[in-house]
Design an enzyme around this catalytic site. Structure first.
Site, PDB file in Angstrom:
ATOM      1  N   LYS A 174     -43.586 -31.667 -61.480  1.00  0.00           N
ATOM      2  CA  LYS A 174     -43.022 -32.166 -62.727  1.00  0.00           C
ATOM      3  C   LYS A 174     -43.360 -31.153 -63.828  1.00  0.00           C
ATOM      4  O   LYS A 174     -44.462 -31.145 -64.372  1.00  0.00           O
ATOM      5  CB  LYS A 174     -43.576 -33.560 -63.062  1.00  0.00           C
ATOM      6  CG  LYS A 174     -42.809 -34.263 -64.196  1.00  0.00           C
ATOM      7  CD  LYS A 174     -43.286 -33.764 -65.543  1.00  0.00           C
ATOM      8  CE  LYS A 174     -42.457 -34.310 -66.681  1.00  0.00           C
ATOM      9  NZ  LYS A 174     -42.779 -33.660 -67.966  1.00  0.00           N
ATOM     10  N   GLU A 249     -57.081 -29.610 -66.079  1.00  0.00           N
ATOM     11  CA  GLU A 249     -57.415 -28.459 -66.930  1.00  0.00           C
ATOM     12  C   GLU A 249     -56.836 -28.773 -68.295  1.00  0.00           C
ATOM     13  O   GLU A 249     -55.621 -28.717 -68.500  1.00  0.00           O
ATOM     14  CB  GLU A 249     -56.858 -27.168 -66.348  1.00  0.00           C
ATOM     15  CG  GLU A 249     -57.539 -25.925 -66.916  1.00  0.00           C
ATOM     16  CD  GLU A 249     -56.714 -25.194 -67.957  1.00  0.00           C
ATOM     17  OE1 GLU A 249     -56.844 -25.553 -69.157  1.00  0.00           O
ATOM     18  OE2 GLU A 249     -55.948 -24.303 -67.580  1.00  0.00           O
ATOM     19  N   CYS A 283     -54.912 -22.056 -73.603  1.00  0.00           N
ATOM     20  CA  CYS A 283     -56.053 -22.980 -73.701  1.00  0.00           C
ATOM     21  C   CYS A 283     -57.361 -22.254 -73.953  1.00  0.00           C
ATOM     22  O   CYS A 283     -58.267 -22.799 -74.581  1.00  0.00           O
ATOM     23  CB  CYS A 283     -56.172 -23.800 -72.421  1.00  0.00           C
ATOM     24  SG  CYS A 283     -54.822 -24.973 -72.159  1.00  0.00           S
ATOM     25  N   GLU A 380     -57.849 -28.251 -81.608  1.00  0.00           N
ATOM     26  CA  GLU A 380     -57.093 -27.217 -80.896  1.00  0.00           C
ATOM     27  C   GLU A 380     -55.767 -26.994 -81.620  1.00  0.00           C
ATOM     28  O   GLU A 380     -54.945 -27.904 -81.724  1.00  0.00           O
ATOM     29  CB  GLU A 380     -56.845 -27.631 -79.452  1.00  0.00           C
ATOM     30  CG  GLU A 380     -56.195 -26.540 -78.634  1.00  0.00           C
ATOM     31  CD  GLU A 380     -56.043 -26.911 -77.177  1.00  0.00           C
ATOM     32  OE1 GLU A 380     -56.087 -25.997 -76.329  1.00  0.00           O
ATOM     33  OE2 GLU A 380     -55.862 -28.110 -76.877  1.00  0.00           O
TER      34      GLU A 380
END
Length: 478
Positions: A174, A249, A283, A380
């Site tokens: 997906k 993750e 990330c 973030e």
């Protein structure tokens, strides 16, 4: 083909309508991509379940399964430029990044795990029972949902797909609805490579499709890369359905510590690369900088010049160093945090604004005089926004660098081996890079501490995510 799903070896129409995917450099629609319905997801999972036991897959010799992965890697190589251009068009990354990182990395991961197929070993163990042989064997976990993000859609898919197939599993992929096109193309290549029907399935759509997979009682393992917030939802759904295995993750807020003895020019060059790769949509991107107070002004001045020198443009332009952000929605999010940084009193040194014109461009931005409680130091941002603060001693900076919910990666810049070792030992993160940008490798473990996730990808550690260890006891004393 892009508006269709791939289920049990066949391309089929999506039952839930379609969503557009855009070129971030122009804002124009590239394709309409199908949205899977619950029935589509159920069919894909059922196909993956059946394929686990068919002789065409379960009965393959290790060398035969490895050959399929090597064949897929070769097809990625043969379609290298096509895939790179598609990745750049759909995601926005500079074409050099698409070629050298995304497509090359995808082929390398496939080859790396193809090599592991013939080396998956169990153990024999000296148990304290008479006349008993004890051994272990690795078996596939089963049906795996691979839910991938929009920042490196092709490469991160292969991080998951290669070890899953190497260990004999089946998958339902997906991809992010924002950047699905290279994932669709990779599935086409997997079909061409000869993987049996049902081994590789694809369902596209928005987050609701990922939620269906996360809660599906016949999915054995979800491997997800994305935000911590969604990771928490997947965890709850997995626990409520069948206590499925999870590999997560998640987000990051990587610190970069620049010691007093650091080569500032090297630190600026390395952090510039580490902070702006893929327009900061990484990330592990360096986003909060702790600079020894004696070197702070020099670092800020040189970093500002470096950011101002970057050439912005569409990823298809060979000269582009900084491409667009992935979407208008994401650009608005980045801009909102920049505005918050100014409102909270950080000094805007350069940038701090969207770029006028077509596409979703944002000027590379540097803040100085930042304090630890500011949003730009804690949240973030996932964009080309850098925040610099200073420190006075090692104990202080370690405590401050660890004062975050995240723990994916960190960088350290120093010539002193004692300082490097102390920081590498003391930083609570899954990976610490000393005097180099934070870029992972297929042979090294990748994953985070704390809210940055569970488990490890890449290297032999990825094999643990996709295998069960069976313990066999054989008494031969009769």
């Amino acid at each position: 083909m892009a508006t269709r799903l791939f289920v049990d070896g066949q391309w089929t129409e999506a039952g839930g309508g379609a969503l557009p995917t855009h070129d971030p450099a122009t804002g124009q629609v590239i394709e309409e991509v199908g949205t899977a319905s619950q029935a589509d997801v159920d069919a894909a999972v059922a196909a993956a379940r059946r394929a686990l036991s068919v002789p065409e897959w379960a009965g393959l010799l290790p060398v035969e399964r490895a050959a399929l992965l090597f064949r897929l890697a070769r097809l990625v190589d043969e379609h290298h430029e096509e895939l790179a251009l598609l990745e750049t068009r759909d995601q926005g990354q500079p074409i050099g990044v698409s070629r050298q990182v995304s497509v090359t990395g995808a082929a390398e991961h496939l080859r790396y795990f193809a090599g592991w197929v013939t080396k998956l070993q169990g153990t024999t163990n000296p148990v304290s029972f008479p006349d008993t042989l004890h051994y272990t064997r690795r078996e596939p976990v089963g049906v795996n949902a691979l839910i991938t993000p929009w920042n490196f859609p092709l490469m991160i898919l292969t991080w998951k797909l290669a070890p899953a197939l190497a260990t004999g599993n089946t998958v339902v992929i997906k991809p992010s609805e924002v950047t699905p096109l290279t994932s669709i193309r990779l599935v086409e290549l997997a079909q061409e490579a000869g993987f049996p029907a049902g081994v590789v399935n694809l369902v596209t759509g928005d987050g609701s499709v990922g939620a269906m997979l996360s809660a599906h009682p016949d999915v054995d393992h979800v491997s997800y890369t994305g935000s911590t917030a969604v990771g928490k939802l997947i965890t709850a759904a997995g626990a409520a359905s069948n206590l499925k295995r999870l590999t997560l993750e998640l987000g990051g807020k990587a610190p970069s510590i620049i010691a007093a003895d650091a080569d500032i020019d090297a630190a600026v060059a390395g952090n510039l690369a580490g902070a702006t790769l893929n327009t900061g949509q990484v990330c592990a991107a360096c986003t909060r900088f702790y600079v020894d107070r004696k070197r702070e002004q020099e670092f800020v001045e040189k970093m500002a010049r470096g950011l101002d020198s970057l050439r912005l443009g569409p990823g298809s332009d060979e000269a582009t160093q900084l491409g667009p952000l992935v979407s208008q929605k994401h650009r608005e999010y980045v801009d909102s945090l920049v505005t918050t940084g100014e409102d909270e009193g950080a000094e805007l040194v350069t940038g701090g604004r969207p770029v006028d014109g077509d596409g979703f461009f944002y000027a590379p931005t540097l803040f100085a005089g930042v304090t630890d409680g500011m949003a730009i130091m804690r949240e973030e941002i996932f964009g080309p926004v850098l925040a610099v603060t200073s420190y006075d001693d090692e104990d202080e900076v370690l405590s401050r660098a660890n004062d975050t919910e995240y723990g994916l990666a960190a960088t350290v810049w120093t010539h002193d081996i004692r300082t490097a070792q102390r920081y590498a030992d003391g930083i609570r993160a899954g990976a610490v890079f000393v005097n180099m940008p934070p870029i992972p490798d297929m042979a090294a473990p990748w994953g985070g501490y704390k809210a940055s996730g569970w488990g490890r990808e890449m290297g032999p550690w990825a094999l643990d995510a996709y295998t069960e260890i069976k313990s066999v006891w054989m008494h031969y004393g009769y």
